[in-house]
Scaffold this active site. Structure first.
Site, PDB file in Angstrom:
ATOM      1  N   ARG A  90      39.697  54.269  73.832  1.00 24.93           N
ATOM      2  CA  ARG A  90      38.606  53.308  73.751  1.00 24.93           C
ATOM      3  C   ARG A  90      37.788  53.616  72.501  1.00 24.93           C
ATOM      4  O   ARG A  90      37.253  54.719  72.362  1.00 24.93           O
ATOM      5  CB  ARG A  90      37.726  53.419  75.006  1.00 24.93           C
ATOM      6  CG  ARG A  90      36.491  52.567  74.920  1.00 24.93           C
ATOM      7  CD  ARG A  90      35.652  52.606  76.188  1.00 24.93           C
ATOM      8  NE  ARG A  90      34.470  51.838  75.935  1.00 24.93           N
ATOM      9  CZ  ARG A  90      33.229  52.308  75.962  1.00 24.93           C
ATOM     10  NH1 ARG A  90      32.987  53.553  76.299  1.00 24.93           N
ATOM     11  NH2 ARG A  90      32.215  51.537  75.652  1.00 24.93           N
ATOM     12  N   HIS A 133      28.976  48.645  70.123  1.00 26.23           N
ATOM     13  CA  HIS A 133      28.486  49.956  70.572  1.00 26.23           C
ATOM     14  C   HIS A 133      27.332  50.336  69.640  1.00 26.23           C
ATOM     15  O   HIS A 133      27.382  51.311  68.921  1.00 26.23           O
ATOM     16  CB  HIS A 133      29.616  50.982  70.556  1.00 26.23           C
ATOM     17  CG  HIS A 133      29.349  52.220  71.363  1.00 26.23           C
ATOM     18  ND1 HIS A 133      30.226  52.701  72.313  1.00 26.23           N
ATOM     19  CD2 HIS A 133      28.315  53.099  71.355  1.00 26.23           C
ATOM     20  CE1 HIS A 133      29.753  53.813  72.839  1.00 26.23           C
ATOM     21  NE2 HIS A 133      28.575  54.091  72.264  1.00 26.23           N
ATOM     22  N   GLU A 177      26.924  49.703  77.278  1.00 21.74           N
ATOM     23  CA  GLU A 177      25.630  50.183  77.765  1.00 21.74           C
ATOM     24  C   GLU A 177      24.446  49.343  77.278  1.00 21.74           C
ATOM     25  O   GLU A 177      23.591  49.830  76.519  1.00 21.74           O
ATOM     26  CB  GLU A 177      25.426  51.645  77.367  1.00 21.74           C
ATOM     27  CG  GLU A 177      26.507  52.566  77.881  1.00 21.74           C
ATOM     28  CD  GLU A 177      26.275  54.037  77.522  1.00 21.74           C
ATOM     29  OE1 GLU A 177      25.366  54.313  76.735  1.00 21.74           O
ATOM     30  OE2 GLU A 177      27.002  54.891  78.039  1.00 21.74           O
ATOM     31  N   ASN A 191      30.130  53.765  82.735  1.00 26.62           N
ATOM     32  CA  ASN A 191      29.889  55.060  82.097  1.00 26.62           C
ATOM     33  C   ASN A 191      28.999  55.859  83.028  1.00 26.62           C
ATOM     34  O   ASN A 191      27.921  55.390  83.415  1.00 26.62           O
ATOM     35  CB  ASN A 191      29.184  54.898  80.746  1.00 26.62           C
ATOM     36  CG  ASN A 191      30.084  54.260  79.699  1.00 26.62           C
ATOM     37  OD1 ASN A 191      31.273  54.013  79.957  1.00 26.62           O
ATOM     38  ND2 ASN A 191      29.542  54.008  78.530  1.00 26.62           N
ATOM     39  N   TYR A 226      27.277  59.755  83.870  1.00 28.03           N
ATOM     40  CA  TYR A 226      26.999  61.127  83.440  1.00 28.03           C
ATOM     41  C   TYR A 226      26.219  61.944  84.468  1.00 28.03           C
ATOM     42  O   TYR A 226      26.435  63.137  84.591  1.00 28.03           O
ATOM     43  CB  TYR A 226      26.234  61.118  82.110  1.00 28.03           C
ATOM     44  CG  TYR A 226      27.104  60.667  80.948  1.00 28.03           C
ATOM     45  CD1 TYR A 226      27.891  61.577  80.252  1.00 28.03           C
ATOM     46  CD2 TYR A 226      27.166  59.333  80.593  1.00 28.03           C
ATOM     47  CE1 TYR A 226      28.705  61.173  79.205  1.00 28.03           C
ATOM     48  CE2 TYR A 226      27.979  58.910  79.546  1.00 28.03           C
ATOM     49  CZ  TYR A 226      28.748  59.835  78.858  1.00 28.03           C
ATOM     50  OH  TYR A 226      29.565  59.425  77.833  1.00 28.03           O
ATOM     51  N   GLU A 250      33.492  56.041  80.284  1.00 28.80           N
ATOM     52  CA  GLU A 250      32.954  57.273  79.673  1.00 28.80           C
ATOM     53  C   GLU A 250      32.550  58.239  80.766  1.00 28.80           C
ATOM     54  O   GLU A 250      31.937  57.837  81.764  1.00 28.80           O
ATOM     55  CB  GLU A 250      31.686  57.017  78.846  1.00 28.80           C
ATOM     56  CG  GLU A 250      31.898  56.400  77.510  1.00 28.80           C
ATOM     57  CD  GLU A 250      30.591  56.240  76.732  1.00 28.80           C
ATOM     58  OE1 GLU A 250      29.644  57.037  76.945  1.00 28.80           O
ATOM     59  OE2 GLU A 250      30.525  55.309  75.927  1.00 28.80           O
TER      60      GLU A 250
HETATM   61  O1  IFM Z   1      27.394  59.412  72.894  1.00 33.25           O
HETATM   62  C1  IFM Z   1      27.027  58.559  73.916  1.00 33.25           C
HETATM   63  C2  IFM Z   1      27.780  57.246  73.813  1.00 33.25           C
HETATM   64  O2  IFM Z   1      27.634  56.648  72.574  1.00 33.25           O
HETATM   65  C3  IFM Z   1      27.297  56.292  74.869  1.00 33.25           C
HETATM   66  N1  IFM Z   1      27.299  56.892  76.168  1.00 33.25           N
HETATM   67  C4  IFM Z   1      26.728  58.216  76.313  1.00 33.25           C
HETATM   68  C5  IFM Z   1      27.278  59.152  75.269  1.00 33.25           C
HETATM   69  C6  IFM Z   1      26.658  60.541  75.425  1.00 33.25           C
HETATM   70  O3  IFM Z   1      25.283  60.483  75.256  1.00 33.25           O
END
Ligand code: IFM
Length: 453
Positions: free
Chosen positions: A78, A122, A167, A295, A297, A361
């Site tokens: 990606r 992006h 995002e 995405n 985290y 992500e």
């Molecule tokens: O680096 C970023 C990415 O560009 C978008 N999602 C989170 C990642 C980590 O912060």
């Protein structure tokens, strides 16, 4: 222990990057300036004072990077297309040199059996469009649709998987409320206007791609976080409602259910502005998708008050604080909660149970050290193992999860943190541009080869 056998044979295993974070070559071959070129040059915006001018020099080294991907054993990649490489000032015909780069990249991937997943936006908006209002202007949404159609026409013979936006919460609330991302504005709740135009743009892009390439698979990527209330008290539950509202539901609902959540419009105090938008917007935004990219985290455990603790990127949550639960954190300070990945996939799934999901992500930053040609990054390996395990759990619950992409392939420009945060499976020496596969990358290869990692 998670193994590849826990996943379907046609599961996509990939890594993800973004144009401004890896490409460099910001003034070559007719690329115009983006908002990030300008923002990074403003004093005090980037922790280490750096820019993406060189980054990983991926623009020139993409063949080496494709070979590294092949070595990792992934079957998908990606990446994002830099809008200002295609239209230097955000309009007009496609720049053949910009198209040429992405054609060569896609061809190199396909030669190695790696499926390209292209993200159209992006975060590197052509600066000329920002000067005309950026995402606060509805015109930018129209332009985005035109750009998407151009790119699909030029590259759609090679690229079959498209992601419109990456995002939009970050583009709008970090860019226009917190001001910690380009274009660096602090407009409070008006950032929601930028979010709306991003979503209208994403709807236009879906339609434009489908018009050019009816067989294409099209989706959008949202950054969702697992949000939990610290206690069952009404005040803490309300805090969780607000954060989940702005981070997750404010994007999931218009895209997947054709409406904005009324409680979030209340929190933002933006009912009137939204009511004044063209009535056709809801249908444009909710254009049917082939997949949703998620995405993920971290989890946020939140409680009521005291006022002022919440960051500026959450207008409407001024009386909410994020708690430190003692959970282990990555170098970004993000608490690790692999089961939160299942939470957010389930949350998205409830809106459209038949919609395919991808984790587009997931990854972690740690202060890696290159020593004797090796990078021992056990915390990252463990993070990935736990989150890939969560993907297996999601499949076990019957969720239509189709792929998982590690953020990121190579260490790169981490936005406001510059080069001070490394997320890569591959270490980059920014002086020599030498790449070194980290232990986590070797572990992933072993997982994907079906051996015992
Ligand atoms: O680096 C970023 C990415 O560009 C978008 N999602 C989170 C990642 C980590 O912060």
């Amino acid at each position: 222990m998670v193994t590849r056998r826990d996943f379907p044979g046609d599961f996509s295993w990939g890594t993800a990057t973004a144009s401004y974070q890896v490409e460099g070559a910001t003034s070559e071959d007719g690329r115009g300036p983006s908002i990030w070129d300008a923002f990074a040059r403003e004093p005090g915006t980037i922790a280490d004072g750096s820019t993406g001018d060189v980054a990983d020099d991926h623009y020139h080294r993409y063949r080496e990077d494709v070979e590294l991907m092949a070595g990792l054993g992934v079957n998908a990649y990606r990446f994002s297309i830099a809008w200002p490489r295609i239209q230097a000032d955000g309009g007009g015909p496609a720049n053949p040199a910009g198209i040429g780069f992405y054609r060569r990249l896609a061809e190199a991937l396909l030669e190695r059996g790696i499926t390209p997943f292209a993200t159209l936006y992006h975060w590197d908006l052509p600066l000329a469009l920002e000067e005309q209002g950026g995402w606060l202007s509805r015109d930018t949404a129209e332009r985005f649709g035109e750009y998407a159609g151009l790119v699909a026409a030029e590259l759609g013979d090679l690229i079959t998987h498209w992601i419109t936006l990456n995002e939009p919460w970050c583009s709008s609330f970090l860019g226009y409320a917190a001001g910690s991302h380009a274009p660096g504005k602090q407009l409070g709740a008006q950032a929601a206007h930028a979010a709306h135009h991003l979503l209208v743009g994403q709807g236009h892009a879906v339609a434009a791609i489908r018009a050019e390439r009816p067989q294409a698979a099209v989706g959008v990527t949202l950054n969702l976080s697992s949000v939990r209330a610290a206690t069952g008290s009404d005040a803490d539950q309300d805090a969780a409602r607000r954060v989940d509202g702005l981070q997750n539901r404010f994007f999931l609902e218009p895209v997947l259910a054709g409406r904005y959540p009324a409680d979030v419009l209340d929190d933002l105090g933006e009912h009137d502005w939204f009511a004044a938008q063209p009535p056709g917007d809801a249908a444009i935004i909710a254009a049917p998708l082939d997949f949703l990219g998620v995405n993920y985290y971290y989890r946020q455990v939140v409680a009521a008050g005291p006022a002022g603790q919440q960051h500026r990127e959450f207008p409407g949550s001024e009386d909410v604080r994020v708690l430190d639960t003692g959970a282990e954190r990555t170098q970004m300070g993000w608490p690790i909660a692999p089961d939160g990945l299942v939470d957010v996939l389930e949350q998205a799934h409830r809106y459209q149970p038949s919609l395919a999901l991808y984790v587009t992500e997931n990854g972690a930053a740690y202060p890696d050290v290159l020593a004797d040609g090796l990078v021992a990054d056990e915390p990252r390996r463990r993070y990935l193992e736990q989150h890939i395990g969560a993907c297996a759990d999601a499949l076990g619950k019957g969720l239509p999860l189709r792929g998982y992409f590690v953020w990121t392939l190579t260490d790169n420009f981490e936005w406001a943190f510059g080069y001070s945060r490394r997320f890569g499976l591959i270490y980059v020496d920014y002086v020599t541009q030498r790449r070194t596969v980290k232990d986590s990358g070797r572990w992933l290869t072993s997982l994907l080869s079906g051996g015992t990692p």
